[in-house]
Design a protein around this motif. Structure first.
Motif, PDB file in Angstrom:
ATOM      1  N   ARG A 152      19.251  -1.695  14.305  1.00 34.89           N
ATOM      2  CA  ARG A 152      19.178  -0.600  13.339  1.00 34.89           C
ATOM      3  C   ARG A 152      18.529  -1.074  12.038  1.00 34.89           C
ATOM      4  NH1 ARG A 152      24.936   1.358  13.204  1.00 34.89           N
ATOM      5  NH2 ARG A 152      25.057   1.517  15.426  1.00 34.89           N
ATOM      6  N   GLY A 153      18.865  -2.243  11.606  1.00 36.95           N
ATOM      7  CA  GLY A 153      18.282  -2.800  10.385  1.00 36.95           C
ATOM      8  C   GLY A 153      16.777  -3.007  10.535  1.00 36.95           C
ATOM      9  N   GLN A 154      16.381  -3.516  11.698  1.00 38.18           N
ATOM     10  CA  GLN A 154      14.948  -3.714  11.954  1.00 38.18           C
ATOM     11  C   GLN A 154      14.210  -2.372  12.002  1.00 38.18           C
ATOM     12  OE1 GLN A 154      14.745  -6.033  15.515  1.00 38.18           O
ATOM     13  NE2 GLN A 154      15.130  -7.980  14.455  1.00 38.18           N
ATOM     14  N   LEU A 155      14.856  -1.382  12.623  1.00 42.10           N
ATOM     15  CA  LEU A 155      14.257  -0.044  12.678  1.00 42.10           C
ATOM     16  C   LEU A 155      14.133   0.559  11.285  1.00 42.10           C
ATOM     17  CD1 LEU A 155      15.849   1.560  15.861  1.00 42.10           C
ATOM     18  CD2 LEU A 155      13.467   0.924  15.503  1.00 42.10           C
ATOM     19  N   LEU A 156      15.134   0.340  10.443  1.00 44.21           N
ATOM     20  CA  LEU A 156      15.071   0.866   9.086  1.00 44.21           C
ATOM     21  C   LEU A 156      13.966   0.173   8.287  1.00 44.21           C
ATOM     22  CD1 LEU A 156      18.824   1.315   8.084  1.00 44.21           C
ATOM     23  CD2 LEU A 156      17.105   3.078   8.419  1.00 44.21           C
ATOM     24  N   VAL A 157      13.824  -1.130   8.451  1.00 44.00           N
ATOM     25  CA  VAL A 157      12.758  -1.858   7.767  1.00 44.00           C
ATOM     26  C   VAL A 157      11.408  -1.379   8.272  1.00 44.00           C
ATOM     27  CG1 VAL A 157      11.682  -4.146   7.524  1.00 44.00           C
ATOM     28  CG2 VAL A 157      14.143  -3.892   7.230  1.00 44.00           C
ATOM     29  N   LEU A 158      11.267  -1.213   9.577  1.00 45.48           N
ATOM     30  CA  LEU A 158      10.017  -0.729  10.159  1.00 45.48           C
ATOM     31  C   LEU A 158       9.702   0.684   9.686  1.00 45.48           C
ATOM     32  CD1 LEU A 158       7.762  -1.558  12.099  1.00 45.48           C
ATOM     33  CD2 LEU A 158       9.088  -0.533  13.940  1.00 45.48           C
ATOM     34  N   ILE A 171       6.598   4.312   6.162  1.00 48.13           N
ATOM     35  CA  ILE A 171       6.539   5.318   5.096  1.00 48.13           C
ATOM     36  C   ILE A 171       5.746   4.777   3.906  1.00 48.13           C
ATOM     37  CG2 ILE A 171       7.942   6.561   3.406  1.00 48.13           C
ATOM     38  CD1 ILE A 171      10.073   6.860   5.611  1.00 48.13           C
ATOM     39  N   THR A 172       5.987   3.510   3.544  1.00 46.93           N
ATOM     40  CA  THR A 172       5.248   2.896   2.440  1.00 46.93           C
ATOM     41  C   THR A 172       3.754   2.843   2.756  1.00 46.93           C
ATOM     42  OG1 THR A 172       7.191   1.564   1.921  1.00 46.93           O
ATOM     43  CG2 THR A 172       5.082   0.847   0.989  1.00 46.93           C
ATOM     44  N   LEU A 173       3.424   2.444   3.963  1.00 47.33           N
ATOM     45  CA  LEU A 173       2.017   2.389   4.382  1.00 47.33           C
ATOM     46  C   LEU A 173       1.374   3.775   4.322  1.00 47.33           C
ATOM     47  CD1 LEU A 173      -0.256   0.580   5.473  1.00 47.33           C
ATOM     48  CD2 LEU A 173       0.544   1.157   7.780  1.00 47.33           C
ATOM     49  N   TYR A 174       2.094   4.795   4.750  1.00 48.60           N
ATOM     50  CA  TYR A 174       1.589   6.167   4.696  1.00 48.60           C
ATOM     51  C   TYR A 174       1.265   6.564   3.259  1.00 48.60           C
ATOM     52  CZ  TYR A 174       1.546  11.231   4.623  1.00 48.60           C
ATOM     53  OH  TYR A 174       1.205  12.536   4.400  1.00 48.60           O
ATOM     54  N   PHE A 175       2.189   6.284   2.326  1.00 45.78           N
ATOM     55  CA  PHE A 175       1.969   6.664   0.937  1.00 45.78           C
ATOM     56  C   PHE A 175       0.828   5.873   0.303  1.00 45.78           C
ATOM     57  CE2 PHE A 175       6.319   8.488   1.112  1.00 45.78           C
ATOM     58  CZ  PHE A 175       5.986   9.760   0.690  1.00 45.78           C
ATOM     59  N   VAL A 176       0.682   4.621   0.665  1.00 42.97           N
ATOM     60  CA  VAL A 176      -0.424   3.810   0.136  1.00 42.97           C
ATOM     61  C   VAL A 176      -1.761   4.370   0.618  1.00 42.97           C
ATOM     62  CG1 VAL A 176      -1.536   1.538   0.280  1.00 42.97           C
ATOM     63  CG2 VAL A 176       0.909   1.704  -0.204  1.00 42.97           C
ATOM     64  N   VAL A 177      -1.861   4.694   1.897  1.00 41.12           N
ATOM     65  CA  VAL A 177      -3.106   5.261   2.449  1.00 41.12           C
ATOM     66  C   VAL A 177      -3.379   6.620   1.825  1.00 41.12           C
ATOM     67  CG1 VAL A 177      -4.179   6.155   4.550  1.00 41.12           C
ATOM     68  CG2 VAL A 177      -3.005   3.949   4.594  1.00 41.12           C
ATOM     69  N   ALA A 178      -2.369   7.473   1.687  1.00 41.10           N
ATOM     70  CA  ALA A 178      -2.555   8.803   1.092  1.00 41.10           C
ATOM     71  C   ALA A 178      -2.990   8.675  -0.363  1.00 41.10           C
ATOM     72  CB  ALA A 178      -1.263   9.609   1.198  1.00 41.10           C
ATOM     73  N   PHE A 179      -2.397   7.731  -1.094  1.00 39.82           N
ATOM     74  CA  PHE A 179      -2.793   7.520  -2.479  1.00 39.82           C
ATOM     75  C   PHE A 179      -4.242   7.035  -2.558  1.00 39.82           C
ATOM     76  CE2 PHE A 179      -3.250   4.745  -6.185  1.00 39.82           C
ATOM     77  CZ  PHE A 179      -2.968   5.659  -7.184  1.00 39.82           C
TER      78      PHE A 179
END
Length: 136
Positions: free
Chosen positions: A13-19, A24-32
């Motif tokens: 679960r921890g690995q899934l949350l980190v992934l 989500i971070t990668l999505y926002f960086v690309v969108a920005f």
């Protein structure tokens, strides 16, 4: 075993949350990045349009000054001159003359006479000859 299962499940679960957080971070960086790229393109378009607007404004100012200059009594004279010069127009009944200028011919040196002119008579004697009057 149950504790190991729960530990593995918690670790998973921890690995899934980190992934998931990484995704989500990668999505926002690309969108920005995309939005920043679009903003740059739009700024370039705005700069081009502002230059075009400035050129049109300068032309407008020139035309306004020209209109003001020709709004006086000289307006009719200006229109007539422009119509005659650029459009080759004339009033009804006017005769238009077209002058074609040719280059002046180059002068050729004249040959000097090889013999002298005979002595001429005075002018009053030539008149007497023309009128056929007796000469003194």
């Amino acid at each position: 075993m149950a504790s190991e299962r729960s530990r593995v499940a918690g670790n998973l679960r921890g690995q899934l949350l980190v992934l998931l957080a990484f995704g989500i971070t990668l999505y926002f960086v690309v969108a920005f990045g995309q939005q920043a790229w679009k903003a740059r393109q739009l700024e370039a378009q705005v700069a081009v349009r502002r230059e075009a607007l400035a050129a049109l404004q300068r032309e407008h100012d020139q035309l306004a000054a020209e209109l003001e200059r020709y709004a006086t009594g000289n307006y009719r004279t200006y229109i007539e001159q422009t119509a005659r010069r650029e459009l080759n127009l004339a009033y009804p009944g006017e005769t238009v003359g077209i002058v074609r200028w040719h280059a002046a011919p180059t002068p050729t040196p004249e040959a000097t006479p090889s013999r002298q002119r005979p002595e001429s008579k005075p002018n009053w004697r030539e008149w007497l000859d023309v009128l056929r009057l007796p000469q003194p």
